[in-house]
Scaffold this active site. Sequence first.
Site, short mmCIF file in Angstrom:
data_model
loop_
_atom_site.label_atom_id
_atom_site.label_comp_id
_atom_site.label_asym_id
_atom_site.label_seq_id
_atom_site.Cartn_x
_atom_site.Cartn_y
_atom_site.Cartn_z
NE ARG A 184 1.33 1.26 -0.06
CZ ARG A 184 1.59 -0.03 -0.03
NH1 ARG A 184 1.12 -0.82 -0.97
NH2 ARG A 184 2.31 -0.54 0.93
NE ARG A 186 1.70 -8.91 -6.06
CZ ARG A 186 0.98 -7.80 -6.22
NH1 ARG A 186 -0.09 -7.62 -5.48
NH2 ARG A 186 1.31 -6.89 -7.10
CE LYS A 211 -4.86 -7.51 -4.23
NZ LYS A 211 -3.90 -6.83 -5.06
CD GLU A 271 -4.83 3.62 -1.62
OE1 GLU A 271 -3.64 3.28 -1.44
OE2 GLU A 271 -5.48 3.28 -2.62
NE ARG A 303 1.33 -0.27 -6.71
CZ ARG A 303 0.40 -1.16 -6.35
NH1 ARG A 303 -0.59 -0.81 -5.56
NH2 ARG A 303 0.46 -2.38 -6.79
CD GLU A 357 -5.12 -1.20 8.61
OE1 GLU A 357 -4.77 -0.88 7.46
OE2 GLU A 357 -4.37 -1.15 9.59
CG PHE A 414 -2.14 1.73 5.04
CD1 PHE A 414 -1.01 0.97 4.80
CD2 PHE A 414 -2.70 2.44 3.98
CE1 PHE A 414 -0.45 0.91 3.54
CE2 PHE A 414 -2.14 2.40 2.72
CZ PHE A 414 -1.01 1.64 2.50
CE LYS A 467 -7.33 -3.30 -2.13
NZ LYS A 467 -7.27 -2.12 -2.97
P1 AMP Z 1 -4.46 -3.54 -5.01
O1 AMP Z 1 -4.26 -2.18 -5.52
O2 AMP Z 1 -5.78 -4.13 -5.40
O3 AMP Z 1 -3.29 -4.45 -5.26
O4 AMP Z 1 -4.56 -3.42 -3.40
C1 AMP Z 1 -3.49 -3.00 -2.62
C2 AMP Z 1 -3.49 -1.50 -2.44
O5 AMP Z 1 -4.58 -1.06 -1.64
C3 AMP Z 1 -2.29 -0.96 -1.70
O6 AMP Z 1 -1.18 -0.86 -2.55
C4 AMP Z 1 -2.77 0.40 -1.22
O7 AMP Z 1 -2.52 1.35 -2.23
C5 AMP Z 1 -4.28 0.22 -1.11
N1 AMP Z 1 -4.82 0.31 0.27
C6 AMP Z 1 -5.98 0.91 0.59
N2 AMP Z 1 -6.23 0.82 1.90
C7 AMP Z 1 -5.21 0.15 2.46
C8 AMP Z 1 -4.91 -0.26 3.81
N3 AMP Z 1 -5.72 0.00 4.83
N4 AMP Z 1 -3.75 -0.95 3.99
C9 AMP Z 1 -2.92 -1.24 2.97
N5 AMP Z 1 -3.16 -0.87 1.68
C10 AMP Z 1 -4.30 -0.19 1.41
#
Ligand code: AMP
Length: 567
Positions: A260, A423, A429, A306, A276, A253, A347, A255
């Site tokens: 969030r 986690r 990601k 998101e 979050r 998907e 998502f 990102k």
């Molecule tokens: P990070 O903020 O780098 O830890 O990446 C994880 C975050 O990406 C999640 O907590 C979401 O807020 C965001 N996110 C964006 N797109 C998606 C998606 N398709 N699925 C899950 N999380 C996503």
Amino acid sequence: MQYSKLAEVYESLSKTTKGLEKKTLIANFLKKIKNEPEIIYLLQGRFFPDYDERESGISEQLAIKAIAKATGIKESVVVSEFRKLGDLGKVAELLLAKKKQSSLFSSKLTTQKVLESLRKLPELEGKGTVEKKMNIIIELLHASSPIEAKYIIRTLLNDLKIGLGSGILRDSIAESCFSPKDIEEKRQKANLIQNAYDKATDFAEVFSLALKGEKALSSVSLSPGKPVKVMLYPKAKDIKDAFEIVGKPAAFEYKYDGFRMMINKSDDEKISIFTRRLDNVTKQFQDAVKYVKEHVNAKTFIIDCEAVGYDPKTKKYRPFQDISQRIKRKYDIDKLEKELPIELNVFDVIYYNGESLIDSPFKERRKIIEKIIKPSAFQIRLAEQIITDSDEKAESFYEKALEDGQEGLMAKNLEAIYKPGARIGYAVKIKPNPEEFDLVITGAEYGTGKRAGWLTSFDLSCKTKEGKLLEIGKASTGLKEKPEEGLSFVELTKELKKLIMSEEGKHVQVKPEMVVSIGYQNIQESPSYTSGFALRFPRILRLRPDRDINDIATLDEIKREVKKGRR
Ligand code: AMP
């Protein structure tokens, strides 16, 4: 229970830094409060469950006034003692001891009374609020012994200083309710408690259930309107690595670069939105409320999405920092909504029409969001997704995501359940430029010359798995001189001043609450910082008001990056 009994436990906890001793102390104490589980909130330095964000709203200024009034000692004396001791709790203890020495004092304060009084504070509104709040504090201080006063004040100021993190509390509940025999059983029971907590976000409720046994504990269910911890995602190096972690085929998907939102619709049709860190942001995001009302067809739900900002004129997506101000803004909400509109990219879903879906496979959950959401551009839609087992197809989707201005990709295991708060590698990601960490500011230093009066250098910390904070560097670049140019020293200083715990010369120690994204060039081993590592050329990229210390980088993640750097 007498509040003095709890104060004794606080005292013992503050005298040891050893986790094991703390656990034993709390486990023994929990045995005494089986019929009054809400005392756990007080033990946490709170008076409501973690998911409930109501706070006392008491400032240091107000606490100073209340201490002065309750003891009959001049405010200026309270302030000068505060300067010396750096802790208003200790000041209250000292001054009350002076006052109450002569009279034979026996405290009658109960935990029940303290909880009741504290819970009145957030309800007070309108004219005369300050006066009423002050009277509540004074009444409590009048009934307190000096030591009790110390902890009342610290609770009011949201800083108990007893070194009790949620990991220790979780392990103590496991210890107290199940008396596990070996390390393996300890881990297993602690996991049970953690799983229940991640759904309930309420240690008193979890404790009550644990007392009834394992079955009761695993029966905790979600309920829309009550925030749940979101599932978190570890990093994968690249597409190949992602496939290795989540398996083949996998869902990929976009990102999205926003923040969030867990959007809830409860039985009474009420929509509530949580970040979050479980902050309720429903008021700030009435546009999102409208979108889900109009475009999500279900009686009740909890959807995970998101929120991404876009330019209202060009319709181009904007990076997170451009819309981050919407999260905290309490005024001009309508205006901001027009200037900084958002689109919801849904998502996941973890609750639908009365049923929890956290134990359903991801592919089923996705089917449900596909069924219930009527997409509408620039309002609400589903996360762009492909399902594939081909490296090439995933690679070209990754390129497309980056071309479209998104941050990267998420790769998701199709069969995986949803694990609140964890986690784990059910999804990962993938981002092209990982030289960035979220860290928390734990201290800062005032500048000199034309920057005098501003905090200009910031101590940054990561954390261990157990939640202990460790320093990893100091950042003094990345900020602007003038607020109109972007995130500035002025803004950061203003926010950090609210968090100052103590000052020494030009250096201040702050409560670890402000999370920032930090860019850096590389990481070196370094004896100068408690983590054993130092970020080279760290710069502040943006504030993360949607995150808290649970979200910051762990020492293990840092070590992994160091290893990668060596390859
Ligand atoms: P990070 O903020 O780098 O830890 O990446 C994880 C975050 O990406 C999640 O907590 C979401 O807020 C965001 N996110 C964006 N797109 C998606 C998606 N398709 N699925 C899950 N999380 C996503």
